[in-house]
Design a protein around this motif. Structure first.
Motif, short mmCIF file in Angstrom:
data_model
loop_
_atom_site.label_atom_id
_atom_site.label_comp_id
_atom_site.label_asym_id
_atom_site.label_seq_id
_atom_site.Cartn_x
_atom_site.Cartn_y
_atom_site.Cartn_z
N PHE A 6 -2.59 76.70 30.15
CA PHE A 6 -1.58 76.09 31.03
C PHE A 6 -1.79 74.58 31.10
O PHE A 6 -2.90 74.11 31.37
CB PHE A 6 -1.65 76.69 32.43
CG PHE A 6 -0.57 76.19 33.34
CD1 PHE A 6 0.71 76.71 33.27
CD2 PHE A 6 -0.83 75.18 34.26
CE1 PHE A 6 1.72 76.25 34.10
CE2 PHE A 6 0.16 74.72 35.11
CZ PHE A 6 1.44 75.25 35.03
N THR A 41 3.76 81.72 34.26
CA THR A 41 4.37 80.54 33.66
C THR A 41 5.85 80.74 33.41
O THR A 41 6.66 79.82 33.57
CB THR A 41 3.65 80.19 32.34
OG1 THR A 41 2.26 79.97 32.61
CG2 THR A 41 4.24 78.94 31.72
N ALA A 42 6.24 81.95 33.02
CA ALA A 42 7.65 82.23 32.74
C ALA A 42 8.51 82.00 33.97
O ALA A 42 9.63 81.47 33.87
CB ALA A 42 7.79 83.66 32.24
N THR A 51 -1.55 84.73 32.61
CA THR A 51 -0.97 83.41 32.84
C THR A 51 0.46 83.28 32.34
O THR A 51 1.31 82.72 33.05
CB THR A 51 -1.86 82.32 32.20
OG1 THR A 51 -3.16 82.38 32.79
CG2 THR A 51 -1.27 80.94 32.42
N PRO A 52 0.81 83.76 31.13
CA PRO A 52 2.20 83.61 30.67
C PRO A 52 3.24 84.24 31.58
O PRO A 52 4.37 83.74 31.68
CB PRO A 52 2.18 84.29 29.29
CG PRO A 52 0.77 84.17 28.83
CD PRO A 52 -0.05 84.33 30.07
N GLU A 103 -5.72 84.93 29.72
CA GLU A 103 -4.71 84.68 28.69
C GLU A 103 -3.57 85.69 28.72
O GLU A 103 -2.46 85.40 28.26
CB GLU A 103 -5.39 84.68 27.31
CG GLU A 103 -6.36 83.52 27.10
CD GLU A 103 -7.00 83.54 25.73
OE1 GLU A 103 -6.75 84.50 24.98
OE2 GLU A 103 -7.74 82.60 25.41
#
Length: 298
Positions: free
Chosen positions: A237, A211-212, A207-208, A204
């Motif tokens: 995701f 993703t960005a 991943t961001p 957690e």
């Protein structure tokens, strides 16, 4: 076809089409390796400037000859070699395109460590398995400095192993993705294809960050699609939602074809409806791509 099987097949396709392949190699390089693999495997890693184009050495009795380069070692990243001028010969699949004045990362092996080079060891102390396409030249400016900085980090990790190797690899791949250097981005995707199935590799927290870069529109379509498949299943995701969003982009040519083929491997009804609409498109080339994708859909 099950979802897991389709996912595995898609990742295999990504690995073969988007990025360099695996790095299993002996003395001759047949597959293309990432910068991390080169830095991990070589006996010595240096930054060198080529003082000559390729030259030819011949034994006095005519019994042997060897093409070689003369290089000034400017910086030693890993291993036991002193800065200064060395001579090395290439031993790889495809002859490397090094020229006088080039500055490059060089991955060296000791000639005396290999019985097949017994006749060359007294003349040449070093050889490299870098071949065509694996020269790792350091361009003047920001791109070259970005590659060198990644190599320094990797050499440092080899000398002093990180306490959390998975986190170190995540940080490295993110740095490569954000470097602005296409070859480093390809390396990052190759590493992620191999590492994504390690338990807890994506979490957690991490991943961001990936993703960005996927959502920021700063990557080519092929790399974005690769990241969608790599991140599929990561905490928080939604791969299908990102593919649906891409169907609204004004893509054309190979980028559009890649999206169509990727959509065909998914089970999402929104993507299937999009493909069915394309299958009735007035443009024959669009029809063909869409129908081929629907034919392979599960």
């Amino acid at each position: 076809m099950t979802g897991d099987a389709a996912r595995a097949m898609s990742l295999a396709a990504i690995a073969s089409l988007v990025v360099f392949g695996s790095a299993t190699r002996a003395h001759v390089l047949f597959d293309r390796a990432t910068l991390r693999q080169w830095t991990t495997d070589a006996a010595v890693v240096v930054v060198g400037e080529f003082e000559t184009d390729v030259e030819m050495w011949r034994a006095e009795d005519g019994s042997d000859r060897q093409e070689f380069f003369r290089v000034r070692v400017d910086e030693v990243l890993y291993g036991d070699v002193a800065p200064g001028v060395i001579e090395l010969f290439p031993h790889a699949e495809g002859f490397p395109s090094f020229h006088k004045g080039d500055r490059a990362l060089l991955y060296l092996e000791r000639t005396s460590d290999h019985l097949e080079f017994t006749s060359l060891a007294p003349r040449f102390h070093w050889f490299s398995t870098q071949g065509a396409g694996q020269e790792w030249k350091l361009e003047p400016g920001a791109n070259g400095e970005a590659v060198l900085e990644i190599a320094r980090r990797l050499a440092g990790q080899r000398s002093s192993r990180p306490s959390d190797p998975r986190r170190a690899l995540r940080d490295l791949t993110l740095a490569e993705l954000t470097s602005g250097v296409p070859r480093l981005r390809s390396d990052a995707i190759a590493e992620l294809v191999r590492a994504r199935d390690l338990p807890g590799f994506f979490d957690e927290e991490s991943t961001p960050a990936f993703t960005a870069w996927l959502d920021g529109g700063r990557l080519p379509v092929s790399e974005r699609l690769a990241l969608v498949r790599i991140l599929d299943g990561a905490p928080g995701f939604d791969a299908d939602a990102r593919l649906v969003a891409m169907t609204h982009e004004p893509l054309a040519g190979s980028a559009f074809a890649q999206l169509v083929r990727t959509a065909g491997s998914r089970e999402d009804p929104r993507l299937r409806a999009w493909l069915e609409g394309l299958a009735e498109d007035a443009r024959p080339e669009i029809q063909r791509e869409a129908r081929a994708a629907l034919a392979t859909a599960h």
